[in-house]
Design a protein around this motif. Structure first.
Motif, PDB file in Angstrom:
ATOM      1  N   LYS A  54       0.878  -0.985  -0.007  1.00 12.94           N
ATOM      2  CA  LYS A  54       0.147   0.044  -0.011  1.00 12.94           C
ATOM      3  C   LYS A  54       0.870   1.304   0.062  1.00 12.94           C
ATOM      4  CE  LYS A  54      -3.409   2.414   3.107  1.00 12.94           C
ATOM      5  NZ  LYS A  54      -4.031   2.509   4.093  1.00 12.94           N
ATOM      6  N   VAL A  55       1.934   1.260   0.865  1.00 19.02           N
ATOM      7  CA  VAL A  55       2.900   2.488   0.907  1.00 19.02           C
ATOM      8  C   VAL A  55       3.441   2.749  -0.474  1.00 19.02           C
ATOM      9  CG1 VAL A  55       5.033   3.465   1.901  1.00 19.02           C
ATOM     10  CG2 VAL A  55       3.056   2.448   3.275  1.00 19.02           C
ATOM     11  N   LEU A  56       4.062   1.648  -1.114  1.00 20.22           N
ATOM     12  CA  LEU A  56       4.438   1.679  -2.357  1.00 20.22           C
ATOM     13  C   LEU A  56       3.769   2.209  -3.653  1.00 20.22           C
ATOM     14  CD1 LEU A  56       7.097  -1.604  -2.697  1.00 20.22           C
ATOM     15  CD2 LEU A  56       7.807   0.892  -2.089  1.00 20.22           C
ATOM     16  N   ASN A  57       2.548   1.818  -3.461  1.00 24.19           N
ATOM     17  CA  ASN A  57       1.608   2.409  -4.441  1.00 24.19           C
ATOM     18  C   ASN A  57       0.742   3.730  -4.061  1.00 24.19           C
ATOM     19  OD1 ASN A  57       2.202   0.007  -5.914  1.00 24.19           O
ATOM     20  ND2 ASN A  57       0.495  -1.217  -5.111  1.00 24.19           N
ATOM     21  N   GLY A  58       1.183   4.118  -3.000  1.00 29.97           N
ATOM     22  CA  GLY A  58       0.218   5.417  -2.432  1.00 29.97           C
ATOM     23  C   GLY A  58       1.291   6.580  -2.566  1.00 29.97           C
ATOM     24  N   ASN A  59       0.613   7.669  -2.040  1.00 33.47           N
ATOM     25  CA  ASN A  59       1.079   9.065  -2.366  1.00 33.47           C
ATOM     26  C   ASN A  59       1.886   9.364  -0.963  1.00 33.47           C
ATOM     27  OD1 ASN A  59       1.712  11.677  -3.193  1.00 33.47           O
ATOM     28  ND2 ASN A  59      -0.160  12.341  -2.439  1.00 33.47           N
ATOM     29  N   TYR A  60       3.163   8.632  -0.733  1.00 36.07           N
ATOM     30  CA  TYR A  60       3.843   8.831   0.453  1.00 36.07           C
ATOM     31  C   TYR A  60       5.135   9.328   0.051  1.00 36.07           C
ATOM     32  CZ  TYR A  60       0.237   5.938   2.715  1.00 36.07           C
ATOM     33  OH  TYR A  60      -0.811   5.611   2.997  1.00 36.07           O
ATOM     34  N   SER A  61       5.878   9.851   1.034  1.00 35.72           N
ATOM     35  CA  SER A  61       7.256  10.736   0.652  1.00 35.72           C
ATOM     36  C   SER A  61       8.278   9.418   0.291  1.00 35.72           C
ATOM     37  CB  SER A  61       7.713  11.091   1.953  1.00 35.72           C
ATOM     38  OG  SER A  61       8.359  10.308   3.043  1.00 35.72           O
ATOM     39  N   TYR A  62       9.480   9.896  -0.118  1.00 35.63           N
ATOM     40  CA  TYR A  62      10.426   8.773  -0.682  1.00 35.63           C
ATOM     41  C   TYR A  62      11.036   8.086   0.453  1.00 35.63           C
ATOM     42  CZ  TYR A  62      15.176   7.235  -1.837  1.00 35.63           C
ATOM     43  OH  TYR A  62      16.295   6.193  -2.237  1.00 35.63           O
ATOM     44  N   ASP A  63      11.184   8.834   1.571  1.00 39.39           N
ATOM     45  CA  ASP A  63      11.823   8.165   2.754  1.00 39.39           C
ATOM     46  C   ASP A  63      10.838   7.091   3.430  1.00 39.39           C
ATOM     47  OD1 ASP A  63      14.001   9.774   2.705  1.00 39.39           O
ATOM     48  OD2 ASP A  63      13.193  11.188   4.229  1.00 39.39           O
ATOM     49  N   ASP A  82       8.677 -10.198  -5.553  1.00 39.32           N
ATOM     50  CA  ASP A  82       8.090  -9.724  -6.691  1.00 39.32           C
ATOM     51  C   ASP A  82       7.814  -8.434  -6.736  1.00 39.32           C
ATOM     52  OD1 ASP A  82       8.097 -12.112  -7.921  1.00 39.32           O
ATOM     53  OD2 ASP A  82       6.309 -12.514  -7.654  1.00 39.32           O
ATOM     54  N   LEU A  83       7.521  -7.638  -5.541  1.00 31.94           N
ATOM     55  CA  LEU A  83       7.250  -6.442  -5.662  1.00 31.94           C
ATOM     56  C   LEU A  83       8.630  -5.483  -5.690  1.00 31.94           C
ATOM     57  CD1 LEU A  83       4.656  -6.044  -2.800  1.00 31.94           C
ATOM     58  CD2 LEU A  83       4.637  -5.141  -4.900  1.00 31.94           C
ATOM     59  N   LEU A  84       9.750  -6.188  -5.050  1.00 34.82           N
ATOM     60  CA  LEU A  84      10.920  -5.373  -4.883  1.00 34.82           C
ATOM     61  C   LEU A  84      11.330  -5.477  -6.636  1.00 34.82           C
ATOM     62  CD1 LEU A  84      12.768  -6.905  -2.027  1.00 34.82           C
ATOM     63  CD2 LEU A  84      12.143  -4.463  -2.401  1.00 34.82           C
ATOM     64  N   ILE A  85      11.521  -6.664  -7.242  1.00 35.96           N
ATOM     65  CA  ILE A  85      11.862  -6.615  -8.622  1.00 35.96           C
ATOM     66  C   ILE A  85      10.926  -5.931  -9.578  1.00 35.96           C
ATOM     67  CG2 ILE A  85      11.710  -8.174 -10.566  1.00 35.96           C
ATOM     68  CD1 ILE A  85      14.286  -8.586  -8.997  1.00 35.96           C
ATOM     69  N   ALA A  86       9.802  -5.615  -9.140  1.00 41.98           N
ATOM     70  CA  ALA A  86       8.846  -4.658  -9.908  1.00 41.98           C
ATOM     71  C   ALA A  86       9.305  -3.102  -9.790  1.00 41.98           C
ATOM     72  CB  ALA A  86       7.503  -4.894  -9.700  1.00 41.98           C
ATOM     73  N   THR A  87       9.624  -2.942  -8.729  1.00 43.58           N
ATOM     74  CA  THR A  87      10.288  -1.677  -8.233  1.00 43.58           C
ATOM     75  C   THR A  87      11.539  -1.448  -8.848  1.00 43.58           C
ATOM     76  OG1 THR A  87       8.987  -1.672  -6.434  1.00 43.58           O
ATOM     77  CG2 THR A  87      10.657   0.060  -6.489  1.00 43.58           C
ATOM     78  N   ALA A  88      12.536  -2.390  -8.699  1.00 40.14           N
ATOM     79  CA  ALA A  88      13.828  -2.258  -9.214  1.00 40.14           C
ATOM     80  C   ALA A  88      13.677  -2.066 -10.980  1.00 40.14           C
ATOM     81  CB  ALA A  88      14.489  -3.557  -9.105  1.00 40.14           C
ATOM     82  N   ARG A  89      12.496  -2.722 -11.571  1.00 38.37           N
ATOM     83  CA  ARG A  89      12.359  -2.620 -12.859  1.00 38.37           C
ATOM     84  C   ARG A  89      11.942  -1.069 -13.496  1.00 38.37           C
ATOM     85  NH1 ARG A  89      13.472  -7.433 -15.586  1.00 38.37           N
ATOM     86  NH2 ARG A  89      13.151  -9.263 -14.655  1.00 38.37           N
ATOM     87  N   SER A  90      10.895  -0.862 -12.768  1.00 42.86           N
ATOM     88  CA  SER A  90      10.212   0.424 -13.441  1.00 42.86           C
ATOM     89  C   SER A  90       9.698   1.598 -12.278  1.00 42.86           C
ATOM     90  CB  SER A  90       8.574   0.166 -13.694  1.00 42.86           C
ATOM     91  OG  SER A  90       8.196  -0.685 -12.923  1.00 42.86           O
ATOM     92  N   GLY A  91      10.651   1.524 -11.018  1.00 39.89           N
ATOM     93  CA  GLY A  91      10.454   2.552  -9.985  1.00 39.89           C
ATOM     94  C   GLY A  91      10.901   3.994 -10.424  1.00 39.89           C
ATOM     95  N   ASP A  92      10.502   4.749  -9.823  1.00 33.39           N
ATOM     96  CA  ASP A  92      10.583   6.146 -10.106  1.00 33.39           C
ATOM     97  C   ASP A  92      12.041   6.790  -9.489  1.00 33.39           C
ATOM     98  OD1 ASP A  92       8.326   6.579 -11.665  1.00 33.39           O
ATOM     99  OD2 ASP A  92       7.272   7.210  -9.614  1.00 33.39           O
ATOM    100  N   GLY A  93      13.054   6.976 -10.425  1.00 33.28           N
ATOM    101  CA  GLY A  93      14.238   7.608  -9.917  1.00 33.28           C
ATOM    102  C   GLY A  93      14.868   6.971  -8.812  1.00 33.28           C
TER     103      GLY A  93
END
Length: 297
Positions: A54-63, A82-93
């Motif tokens: 929920k935090v990864l997909n939500g409007n939360y700060s980078y920290d 899988d969530l880590l890999i997905a973020t590693a592939r297409s996460g922001d910045g």
């Protein structure tokens, strides 16, 4: 006072406390959210995983999102990886690079294996992030494969440095057979502290440039100071002799230079060795200078 000025001052008086209150509220909310995410470290996986998602997909700060990634790295479930890999592939910045690093911290074999597919020789930031993840996880074989299959010099040297930092001496020796010796390879041996392999290269005269670099590197790594004296005596070129002296200077092995000075019968050589002893601030140099002033050799 002009009417406009009075009006502006009045507006500032009214809005400043509101702005300060708003900033305080944002800070308090951020601190509470961070505490909530950090509390997930003690939660069972079935509770922690959906909340971290929920935090990864939500409007939360980078920290806060960064902390959620750490929580996921500690959950031993495929969905978390899988969530880590997905973020590693297409996460922001920066969040993308943090996800890659967290895969290294988690150390899960399947997720680590997928890092190779993210590795891009043309993207220095991603390349460094993947290498850092393998370094954290201690996956020497994965880094060896990246080095062995490198398509650019920068890619190869980055992987070499990582192997050196990992102390992967066996993998570096395998790489010597596959890729040969270069200055970057010798630098990796220095980082790994592999004096034995450096000595082999230092005694190999087939490539003068590599030999000189390896001889100097022996002084940095240490452990073979007496061999530097032997290399100096058996040198076939001035470059090799100078490299051996540089190695002794780097390691502070003034005993070896003293030995060479006392055994030499060449005035020019003795002069050069005396100058080296002065640079090294040897305890014996003053008696040698005194003897030289008296006409002794």
């Amino acid at each position: 006072m002009k009417t406009l000025t009075k009006t502006l001052l009045f507006v500032l008086m009214l809005t400043s406390p509101v702005v300060a209150w708003s900033q305080d509220a944002d800070r308090d909310r951020e601190e509470l959210q961070m505490a909530a995410v950090e509390a997930l470290i003690t939660a069972p996986p079935e509770r922690a995983l959906p909340l971290a998602k929920k935090v990864l997909n939500g409007n939360y700060s980078y920290d806060i999102k960064e902390r959620a990634l750490f929580i996921l790295s500690q959950i031993d479930r495929k969905e978390a990886q899988d969530l880590l890999i997905a973020t590693a592939r297409s996460g922001d910045g920066e969040l993308r690079f943090e996800a890659i690093r967290m895969i290294g911290i988690g150390g899960e074999d399947e997720a680590l294996a997928q890092l190779a597919s993210l590795y891009d020789a043309n993207d220095e930031d991603v390349r460094e992030a993947v290498l850092e993840a393998y370094l954290i996880a201690g996956d020497k074989e994965a880094v060896y494969q990246l080095a062995a299959n490198a398509s650019t010099e920068d890619e190869f040297e980055d992987a070499l440095d990582t192997l050196g930092a990992m102390g992967a001496r066996d993998h570096l020796r395998r790489l010597r057979e596959a890729k040969g010796v270069s200055e970057a390879y010798i630098d990796a041996l220095i980082i790994s502290g592999d004096a034995e392999t450096l000595l082999e290269i230092a005694q190999d005269g087939s490539n003068a440039e590599n030999q000189v670099h390896a001889i100097e590197a022996l002084g940095i790594v240490g452990g073979h100071d007496d061999r530097l004296v032997q290399i100096y005596r058996g040198a076939s070129s001035d470059d090799v002799r100078e490299a051996a002296l540089d190695g002794m200077l780097i390691s502070g092995y003034d005993e070896g230079v003293l030995e060479l000075y006392r055994s030499s019968t060449d005035p020019a050589e003795k002069k050069a060795l005396l100058e080296q002893l002065v640079i090294m601030d040897s305890d014996e140099v003053w008696s040698i200078i005194d003897s030289a002033l008296d006409g002794g050799l």
